[in-house]
Scaffold this motif. Structure first.
Motif, PDB file in Angstrom:
ATOM      1  N   PHE A  65     -24.388  99.951 137.611  1.00  0.00           N
ATOM      2  CA  PHE A  65     -24.715  99.277 136.368  1.00  0.00           C
ATOM      3  C   PHE A  65     -23.994  97.934 136.413  1.00  0.00           C
ATOM      4  O   PHE A  65     -23.107  97.730 137.246  1.00  0.00           O
ATOM      5  CB  PHE A  65     -24.243 100.107 135.163  1.00  0.00           C
ATOM      6  CG  PHE A  65     -24.878 101.472 135.099  1.00  0.00           C
ATOM      7  CD1 PHE A  65     -26.132 101.650 134.530  1.00  0.00           C
ATOM      8  CD2 PHE A  65     -24.221 102.593 135.609  1.00  0.00           C
ATOM      9  CE1 PHE A  65     -26.714 102.911 134.469  1.00  0.00           C
ATOM     10  CE2 PHE A  65     -24.801 103.856 135.549  1.00  0.00           C
ATOM     11  CZ  PHE A  65     -26.049 104.008 134.970  1.00  0.00           C
ATOM     12  N   ARG A  66     -24.308  97.026 135.548  1.00  0.00           N
ATOM     13  CA  ARG A  66     -23.658  95.709 135.557  1.00  0.00           C
ATOM     14  C   ARG A  66     -22.162  95.802 135.266  1.00  0.00           C
ATOM     15  O   ARG A  66     -21.390  94.960 135.704  1.00  0.00           O
ATOM     16  CB  ARG A  66     -24.336  94.762 134.570  1.00  0.00           C
ATOM     17  CG  ARG A  66     -25.734  94.352 134.977  1.00  0.00           C
ATOM     18  CD  ARG A  66     -25.740  93.564 136.266  1.00  0.00           C
ATOM     19  NE  ARG A  66     -27.078  93.083 136.574  1.00  0.00           N
ATOM     20  CZ  ARG A  66     -27.358  92.321 137.602  1.00  0.00           C
ATOM     21  NH1 ARG A  66     -26.401  91.949 138.438  1.00  0.00           N
ATOM     22  NH2 ARG A  66     -28.592  91.938 137.816  1.00  0.00           N
ATOM     23  N   ASP A  67     -21.728  96.871 134.578  1.00  0.00           N
ATOM     24  CA  ASP A  67     -20.314  96.985 134.206  1.00  0.00           C
ATOM     25  C   ASP A  67     -19.559  98.107 134.915  1.00  0.00           C
ATOM     26  O   ASP A  67     -18.364  98.286 134.694  1.00  0.00           O
ATOM     27  CB  ASP A  67     -20.185  97.159 132.691  1.00  0.00           C
ATOM     28  CG  ASP A  67     -20.829  98.438 132.177  1.00  0.00           C
ATOM     29  OD1 ASP A  67     -21.628  99.055 132.919  1.00  0.00           O
ATOM     30  OD2 ASP A  67     -20.531  98.827 131.033  1.00  0.00           O
ATOM     31  N   ARG A  68     -20.255  98.879 135.768  1.00  0.00           N
ATOM     32  CA  ARG A  68     -19.570  99.978 136.452  1.00  0.00           C
ATOM     33  C   ARG A  68     -20.460 100.560 137.546  1.00  0.00           C
ATOM     34  O   ARG A  68     -21.658 100.293 137.584  1.00  0.00           O
ATOM     35  CB  ARG A  68     -19.156 101.075 135.480  1.00  0.00           C
ATOM     36  CG  ARG A  68     -20.320 101.899 134.944  1.00  0.00           C
ATOM     37  CD  ARG A  68     -19.863 102.882 133.875  1.00  0.00           C
ATOM     38  NE  ARG A  68     -20.862 103.869 133.569  1.00  0.00           N
ATOM     39  CZ  ARG A  68     -21.957 103.676 132.851  1.00  0.00           C
ATOM     40  NH1 ARG A  68     -22.227 102.473 132.373  1.00  0.00           N
ATOM     41  NH2 ARG A  68     -22.795 104.662 132.615  1.00  0.00           N
ATOM     42  N   GLU A  85     -30.362  98.009 132.853  1.00  0.00           N
ATOM     43  CA  GLU A  85     -30.490  97.491 134.205  1.00  0.00           C
ATOM     44  C   GLU A  85     -29.573  98.258 135.149  1.00  0.00           C
ATOM     45  O   GLU A  85     -28.422  98.532 134.818  1.00  0.00           O
ATOM     46  CB  GLU A  85     -30.152  96.001 134.230  1.00  0.00           C
ATOM     47  CG  GLU A  85     -30.523  95.338 135.518  1.00  0.00           C
ATOM     48  CD  GLU A  85     -30.307  93.841 135.504  1.00  0.00           C
ATOM     49  OE1 GLU A  85     -31.042  93.142 136.215  1.00  0.00           O
ATOM     50  OE2 GLU A  85     -29.387  93.361 134.801  1.00  0.00           O
ATOM     51  N   HIS A  86     -30.113  98.595 136.313  1.00  0.00           N
ATOM     52  CA  HIS A  86     -29.356  99.375 137.290  1.00  0.00           C
ATOM     53  C   HIS A  86     -29.943  99.163 138.675  1.00  0.00           C
ATOM     54  O   HIS A  86     -31.038  98.618 138.818  1.00  0.00           O
ATOM     55  CB  HIS A  86     -29.390 100.874 136.936  1.00  0.00           C
ATOM     56  CG  HIS A  86     -30.762 101.457 136.973  1.00  0.00           C
ATOM     57  ND1 HIS A  86     -31.702 101.219 135.982  1.00  0.00           N
ATOM     58  CD2 HIS A  86     -31.387 102.256 137.871  1.00  0.00           C
ATOM     59  CE1 HIS A  86     -32.820 101.849 136.265  1.00  0.00           C
ATOM     60  NE2 HIS A  86     -32.665 102.495 137.420  1.00  0.00           N
ATOM     61  N   ARG A  87     -29.197  99.575 139.657  1.00  0.00           N
ATOM     62  CA  ARG A  87     -29.718  99.676 141.017  1.00  0.00           C
ATOM     63  C   ARG A  87     -29.031 100.871 141.661  1.00  0.00           C
ATOM     64  O   ARG A  87     -27.975 101.312 141.214  1.00  0.00           O
ATOM     65  CB  ARG A  87     -29.520  98.402 141.827  1.00  0.00           C
ATOM     66  CG  ARG A  87     -28.101  98.091 142.226  1.00  0.00           C
ATOM     67  CD  ARG A  87     -28.055  96.837 143.065  1.00  0.00           C
ATOM     68  NE  ARG A  87     -26.690  96.564 143.497  1.00  0.00           N
ATOM     69  CZ  ARG A  87     -26.356  95.539 144.249  1.00  0.00           C
ATOM     70  NH1 ARG A  87     -27.278  94.689 144.658  1.00  0.00           N
ATOM     71  NH2 ARG A  87     -25.101  95.355 144.593  1.00  0.00           N
ATOM     72  N   THR A  88     -29.663 101.396 142.688  1.00  0.00           N
ATOM     73  CA  THR A  88     -29.133 102.580 143.351  1.00  0.00           C
ATOM     74  C   THR A  88     -28.845 102.259 144.805  1.00  0.00           C
ATOM     75  O   THR A  88     -29.352 101.274 145.350  1.00  0.00           O
ATOM     76  CB  THR A  88     -30.130 103.751 143.248  1.00  0.00           C
ATOM     77  OG1 THR A  88     -31.398 103.341 143.765  1.00  0.00           O
ATOM     78  CG2 THR A  88     -30.288 104.207 141.809  1.00  0.00           C
ATOM     79  N   GLY A  89     -28.017 103.095 145.422  1.00  0.00           N
ATOM     80  CA  GLY A  89     -27.700 102.861 146.818  1.00  0.00           C
ATOM     81  C   GLY A  89     -26.981 104.029 147.450  1.00  0.00           C
ATOM     82  O   GLY A  89     -26.500 104.935 146.765  1.00  0.00           O
ATOM     83  N   ALA A  90     -26.932 103.980 148.774  1.00  0.00           N
ATOM     84  CA  ALA A  90     -26.219 104.985 149.555  1.00  0.00           C
ATOM     85  C   ALA A  90     -25.839 104.348 150.888  1.00  0.00           C
ATOM     86  O   ALA A  90     -26.685 103.727 151.543  1.00  0.00           O
ATOM     87  CB  ALA A  90     -27.078 106.213 149.783  1.00  0.00           C
ATOM     88  N   ASP A  91     -24.581 104.487 151.273  1.00  0.00           N
ATOM     89  CA  ASP A  91     -24.132 103.935 152.555  1.00  0.00           C
ATOM     90  C   ASP A  91     -24.708 104.726 153.724  1.00  0.00           C
ATOM     91  O   ASP A  91     -25.079 104.160 154.740  1.00  0.00           O
ATOM     92  CB  ASP A  91     -22.608 103.911 152.624  1.00  0.00           C
ATOM     93  CG  ASP A  91     -22.012 102.965 151.587  1.00  0.00           C
ATOM     94  OD1 ASP A  91     -22.673 101.975 151.228  1.00  0.00           O
ATOM     95  OD2 ASP A  91     -20.886 103.242 151.132  1.00  0.00           O
ATOM     96  N   GLU A  92     -24.755 106.036 153.573  1.00  0.00           N
ATOM     97  CA  GLU A  92     -25.362 106.940 154.553  1.00  0.00           C
ATOM     98  C   GLU A  92     -26.573 107.577 153.869  1.00  0.00           C
ATOM     99  O   GLU A  92     -26.638 107.626 152.641  1.00  0.00           O
ATOM    100  CB  GLU A  92     -24.375 108.033 154.973  1.00  0.00           C
ATOM    101  CG  GLU A  92     -23.070 107.521 155.557  1.00  0.00           C
ATOM    102  CD  GLU A  92     -23.235 106.865 156.917  1.00  0.00           C
ATOM    103  OE1 GLU A  92     -24.132 107.305 157.678  1.00  0.00           O
ATOM    104  OE2 GLU A  92     -22.497 105.917 157.209  1.00  0.00           O
ATOM    105  N   GLU A  93     -27.488 108.104 154.638  1.00  0.00           N
ATOM    106  CA  GLU A  93     -28.687 108.692 154.042  1.00  0.00           C
ATOM    107  C   GLU A  93     -28.329 109.790 153.038  1.00  0.00           C
ATOM    108  O   GLU A  93     -27.464 110.622 153.298  1.00  0.00           O
ATOM    109  CB  GLU A  93     -29.591 109.277 155.125  1.00  0.00           C
ATOM    110  CG  GLU A  93     -30.902 109.800 154.554  1.00  0.00           C
ATOM    111  CD  GLU A  93     -31.836 110.318 155.621  1.00  0.00           C
ATOM    112  OE1 GLU A  93     -32.773 109.580 155.983  1.00  0.00           O
ATOM    113  OE2 GLU A  93     -31.608 111.463 156.089  1.00  0.00           O
ATOM    114  N   ALA A  94     -29.004 109.744 151.906  1.00  0.00           N
ATOM    115  CA  ALA A  94     -28.845 110.765 150.874  1.00  0.00           C
ATOM    116  C   ALA A  94     -30.236 111.243 150.454  1.00  0.00           C
ATOM    117  O   ALA A  94     -31.224 110.519 150.603  1.00  0.00           O
ATOM    118  CB  ALA A  94     -28.091 110.211 149.671  1.00  0.00           C
ATOM    119  N   GLU A  95     -30.296 112.468 149.943  1.00  0.00           N
ATOM    120  CA  GLU A  95     -31.534 113.043 149.436  1.00  0.00           C
ATOM    121  C   GLU A  95     -31.364 113.304 147.939  1.00  0.00           C
ATOM    122  O   GLU A  95     -30.386 113.920 147.520  1.00  0.00           O
ATOM    123  CB  GLU A  95     -31.867 114.336 150.180  1.00  0.00           C
ATOM    124  CG  GLU A  95     -32.117 114.093 151.661  1.00  0.00           C
ATOM    125  CD  GLU A  95     -32.329 115.354 152.476  1.00  0.00           C
ATOM    126  OE1 GLU A  95     -32.737 115.213 153.644  1.00  0.00           O
ATOM    127  OE2 GLU A  95     -32.096 116.471 151.959  1.00  0.00           O
TER     128      GLU A  95
END
Length: 123
Positions: A65-68, A85-95
């Protein structure tokens, strides 16, 4: 995707390998249960009229999130409120399982890009 049939999530996740392309595994009450493999970072976006629930099946998954930043592991979930507003991510593959209305486009209000998944793709 047959109603009343048992779904094996491990088998369903093993059936595809691409990232950021959700597959509809089940539908109920106007909602999709989408399965997605993620790695890297998804674009910032929001969904004006829908909440999203992310449930981690395997790996580590971030919702920024913009604040955390919230980091989730297997068995943990988060609900992103509508309009946030948000974005998602993963350093290694996640399901991850995503629960959201069937008409929601995965990139929300972000521009159409390589991250915009085909609609109605089932598994």
């Amino acid at each position: 995707m047959t109603r009343g049939a048992v779904l094996d999530l491990a088998d369903k996740f093993a059936a595809f390998s691409d990232h950021w392309r959700p597959r509809v595994a089940a539908q109920l009450n106007g909602q999709d249960v989408r399965l997605v493999k993620v790695q890297g970072v998804f674009p910032w976006h929001s969904h004006a009229d829908a909440e999203e629930m992310f449930l981690v099946w395997k790996g580590r998954f971030r919702v920024e999130f913009r604040d955390r930043v919230e980091t989730l592991g297997p068995g943990q979930l988060i609900v992103v409120p509508r309009g946030v507003e948000h974005r998602t991510g993963a350093d290694e593959e996640a399901e991850v399982l995503i629960f959201e209305p069937s008409d929601v486009i995965n990139t929300g209000d972000a521009h159409v890009s390589v991250f915009t998944a085909p609609r109605g793709q089932t598994i």
